[in-house]
Motif scaffolding. Structure first.
Motif, PDB file in Angstrom:
ATOM      1  N   ILE A  46     -34.921  22.770  50.736  1.00 44.73           N
ATOM      2  CA  ILE A  46     -35.454  21.921  49.652  1.00 44.73           C
ATOM      3  C   ILE A  46     -34.455  20.826  49.291  1.00 44.73           C
ATOM      4  CG2 ILE A  46     -36.122  21.893  47.219  1.00 44.73           C
ATOM      5  CD1 ILE A  46     -37.278  24.700  47.641  1.00 44.73           C
ATOM      6  N   ILE A  47     -33.206  21.201  49.148  1.00 46.62           N
ATOM      7  CA  ILE A  47     -32.170  20.216  48.789  1.00 46.62           C
ATOM      8  C   ILE A  47     -32.024  19.177  49.889  1.00 46.62           C
ATOM      9  CG2 ILE A  47     -29.706  19.912  48.342  1.00 46.62           C
ATOM     10  CD1 ILE A  47     -29.731  22.660  46.994  1.00 46.62           C
ATOM     11  N   SER A  48     -32.071  19.639  51.129  1.00 47.03           N
ATOM     12  CA  SER A  48     -31.940  18.714  52.258  1.00 47.03           C
ATOM     13  C   SER A  48     -33.113  17.731  52.304  1.00 47.03           C
ATOM     14  CB  SER A  48     -31.881  19.512  53.563  1.00 47.03           C
ATOM     15  OG  SER A  48     -31.845  18.642  54.676  1.00 47.03           O
ATOM     16  N   SER A  49     -34.329  18.246  52.060  1.00 45.93           N
ATOM     17  CA  SER A  49     -35.503  17.371  52.057  1.00 45.93           C
ATOM     18  C   SER A  49     -35.419  16.346  50.919  1.00 45.93           C
ATOM     19  CB  SER A  49     -36.782  18.200  51.906  1.00 45.93           C
ATOM     20  OG  SER A  49     -36.928  19.104  52.986  1.00 45.93           O
ATOM     21  N   PHE A  50     -34.922  16.811  49.769  1.00 43.55           N
ATOM     22  CA  PHE A  50     -34.805  15.906  48.614  1.00 43.55           C
ATOM     23  C   PHE A  50     -33.850  14.751  48.919  1.00 43.55           C
ATOM     24  CE2 PHE A  50     -32.287  14.755  44.852  1.00 43.55           C
ATOM     25  CZ  PHE A  50     -33.283  14.182  44.076  1.00 43.55           C
ATOM     26  N   PHE A  51     -32.673  15.078  49.425  1.00 41.06           N
ATOM     27  CA  PHE A  51     -31.688  14.032  49.702  1.00 41.06           C
ATOM     28  C   PHE A  51     -32.111  13.148  50.873  1.00 41.06           C
ATOM     29  CE2 PHE A  51     -28.886  16.773  47.149  1.00 41.06           C
ATOM     30  CZ  PHE A  51     -28.329  15.816  46.323  1.00 41.06           C
ATOM     31  N   THR A  52     -32.844  13.746  51.827  1.00 46.02           N
ATOM     32  CA  THR A  52     -33.347  12.923  52.937  1.00 46.02           C
ATOM     33  C   THR A  52     -34.374  11.915  52.436  1.00 46.02           C
ATOM     34  OG1 THR A  52     -33.010  14.750  54.495  1.00 46.02           O
ATOM     35  CG2 THR A  52     -34.507  12.980  55.160  1.00 46.02           C
ATOM     36  N   LEU A  69     -34.618  10.835  49.350  1.00 47.14           N
ATOM     37  CA  LEU A  69     -33.909   9.887  48.501  1.00 47.14           C
ATOM     38  C   LEU A  69     -33.202   8.828  49.334  1.00 47.14           C
ATOM     39  CD1 LEU A  69     -33.081   9.166  45.593  1.00 47.14           C
ATOM     40  CD2 LEU A  69     -31.093  10.676  45.888  1.00 47.14           C
ATOM     41  N   ALA A  70     -32.590   9.261  50.431  1.00 47.07           N
ATOM     42  CA  ALA A  70     -31.886   8.318  51.307  1.00 47.07           C
ATOM     43  C   ALA A  70     -32.858   7.350  51.967  1.00 47.07           C
ATOM     44  CB  ALA A  70     -31.097   9.088  52.365  1.00 47.07           C
ATOM     45  N   TYR A  99     -35.762   6.425  50.626  1.00 49.16           N
ATOM     46  CA  TYR A  99     -36.377   5.588  49.597  1.00 49.16           C
ATOM     47  C   TYR A  99     -35.387   4.611  48.976  1.00 49.16           C
ATOM     48  CZ  TYR A  99     -39.056   4.260  45.462  1.00 49.16           C
ATOM     49  OH  TYR A  99     -39.705   3.551  44.494  1.00 49.16           O
ATOM     50  N   LEU A 100     -34.086   4.945  49.066  1.00 46.27           N
ATOM     51  CA  LEU A 100     -33.061   4.133  48.404  1.00 46.27           C
ATOM     52  C   LEU A 100     -33.084   2.668  48.846  1.00 46.27           C
ATOM     53  CD1 LEU A 100     -30.839   4.364  46.317  1.00 46.27           C
ATOM     54  CD2 LEU A 100     -29.218   4.867  48.162  1.00 46.27           C
ATOM     55  N   PRO A 101     -33.231   2.345  50.135  1.00 45.11           N
ATOM     56  CA  PRO A 101     -33.312   0.916  50.517  1.00 45.11           C
ATOM     57  C   PRO A 101     -34.493   0.195  49.878  1.00 45.11           C
ATOM     58  CG  PRO A 101     -32.849   2.281  52.435  1.00 45.11           C
ATOM     59  CD  PRO A 101     -33.192   3.207  51.323  1.00 45.11           C
ATOM     60  N   GLN A 102     -35.655   0.880  49.781  1.00 45.04           N
ATOM     61  CA  GLN A 102     -36.810   0.264  49.121  1.00 45.04           C
ATOM     62  C   GLN A 102     -36.509  -0.007  47.655  1.00 45.04           C
ATOM     63  OE1 GLN A 102     -39.681   3.434  51.125  1.00 45.04           O
ATOM     64  NE2 GLN A 102     -40.868   1.894  50.036  1.00 45.04           N
ATOM     65  N   PHE A 103     -35.883   0.956  47.002  1.00 42.30           N
ATOM     66  CA  PHE A 103     -35.564   0.797  45.581  1.00 42.30           C
ATOM     67  C   PHE A 103     -34.604  -0.368  45.367  1.00 42.30           C
ATOM     68  CE2 PHE A 103     -32.829   1.755  41.931  1.00 42.30           C
ATOM     69  CZ  PHE A 103     -33.789   1.801  40.916  1.00 42.30           C
ATOM     70  N   ILE A 104     -33.574  -0.448  46.215  1.00 43.45           N
ATOM     71  CA  ILE A 104     -32.588  -1.528  46.082  1.00 43.45           C
ATOM     72  C   ILE A 104     -33.244  -2.886  46.355  1.00 43.45           C
ATOM     73  CG2 ILE A 104     -30.462  -2.485  47.056  1.00 43.45           C
ATOM     74  CD1 ILE A 104     -29.517   0.384  47.514  1.00 43.45           C
ATOM     75  N   ALA A 105     -34.127  -2.940  47.371  1.00 46.69           N
ATOM     76  CA  ALA A 105     -34.812  -4.192  47.695  1.00 46.69           C
ATOM     77  C   ALA A 105     -35.701  -4.639  46.530  1.00 46.69           C
ATOM     78  CB  ALA A 105     -35.638  -4.018  48.961  1.00 46.69           C
ATOM     79  N   GLY A 106     -36.433  -3.695  45.945  1.00 48.44           N
ATOM     80  CA  GLY A 106     -37.274  -4.039  44.792  1.00 48.44           C
ATOM     81  C   GLY A 106     -36.451  -4.483  43.603  1.00 48.44           C
ATOM     82  N   LEU A 107     -35.310  -3.810  43.396  1.00 53.57           N
ATOM     83  CA  LEU A 107     -34.427  -4.182  42.284  1.00 53.57           C
ATOM     84  C   LEU A 107     -33.851  -5.580  42.482  1.00 53.57           C
ATOM     85  CD1 LEU A 107     -33.266  -3.059  39.656  1.00 53.57           C
ATOM     86  CD2 LEU A 107     -31.328  -2.183  40.975  1.00 53.57           C
TER      87      LEU A 107
END
Length: 221
Positions: free
Chosen positions: A11-17, A19-20, A22-30
């Motif tokens: 579960i933790i591995s799936s969460f961080f994967t 997140l990793a 989605y992080l570029p999308q979040f930064i691009a939108g920001l």
């Protein structure tokens, strides 16, 4: 039997994967949002500078155009409208990047509605200027004819145009369009009825004299 440590690790591995990923999308939108804030601020400054260059208040003052308000308010209003238009454009791109499509649909509808706001603002500006101009014309005309109630007539003319302009603005904004249509029809009918009654009651004696004279002429023949 379920291996709890392995399940927790998965579960933790799936969460961080996720997140990793989605992080570029979040930064691009920001980044899009930050660029939108910067560009919208520049657009507002350009609009303000353009209206300052035109010097509409000085032109209106030199031309003796009665406005009844400070013309500097309108450049500020136009600047804010343009700023938020640009901001919403970038916000739509940002939420699309973040994958929030429902919010993007709502913002697109708001974006399509903004031209109505621009037109309504222009109509309001024109209505206020015309209202004050007509008020001055009526005031000076009534004074020239020696009417003592020039101020009352000028005020009535000005606020009549204000009310008409308000109805037009609300109709342009599509705010209770049916109610406004009914209200406008009722006002026109009320004015027509009041005018007819005033003319009929005020002209009773004249109409009686005319009919009496016509009857006398017919009888003398």
């Amino acid at each position: 039997m379920v291996n709890v440590p392995q399940l927790v690790t998965s579960i933790i591995s799936s969460f961080f994967t996720g997140l990793a990923l989605y992080l570029p999308q979040f930064i691009a939108g920001l980044l899009l949002l930050l660029v939108g804030m910067l560009v919208s601020g520049i657009v507002k400054q350009v609009v303000s500078g353009f209206f300052n260059f035109l010097k509409l208040d000085k032109i209106a003052k030199d031309a003796n155009v009665p406005t009844g308000f400070d013309l500097k308010v309108w450049p500020e209003l136009f600047g804010e409208l343009l700023r938020w238009t640009v901001m919403i454009l970038f916000l739509v791109a940002a939420v699309e990047t973040w994958g929030i499509r429902k919010v993007g649909d709502v913002l697109n509808q708001l974006l399509l509605y903004l031209p109505n706001v621009f037109i309504a603002v222009v109509m309001g500006l024109v209505g206020v200027v015309i209202g004050n101009l007509v008020s001055e014309v009526v005031r000076h005309g009534a004074k020239g004819l020696g009417t003592h109630s020039a101020g009352v007539l000028a005020t009535m003319a000005r606020y009549s145009i204000y009310v008409f302009t308000t109805l037009l603005v609300l109709h342009q904004l599509d705010v209770a369009a049916d109610l406004i249509r009914i209200l406008f029809t009722g006002v026109v009918a009320m004015l027509a009825l009041a005018g007819g009654l005033a003319f009929g009651l005020g002209g009773q004696d004249t109409a009686r004299d005319v009919l009496h004279g016509l009857r006398n002429r017919l009888e003398n023949k």
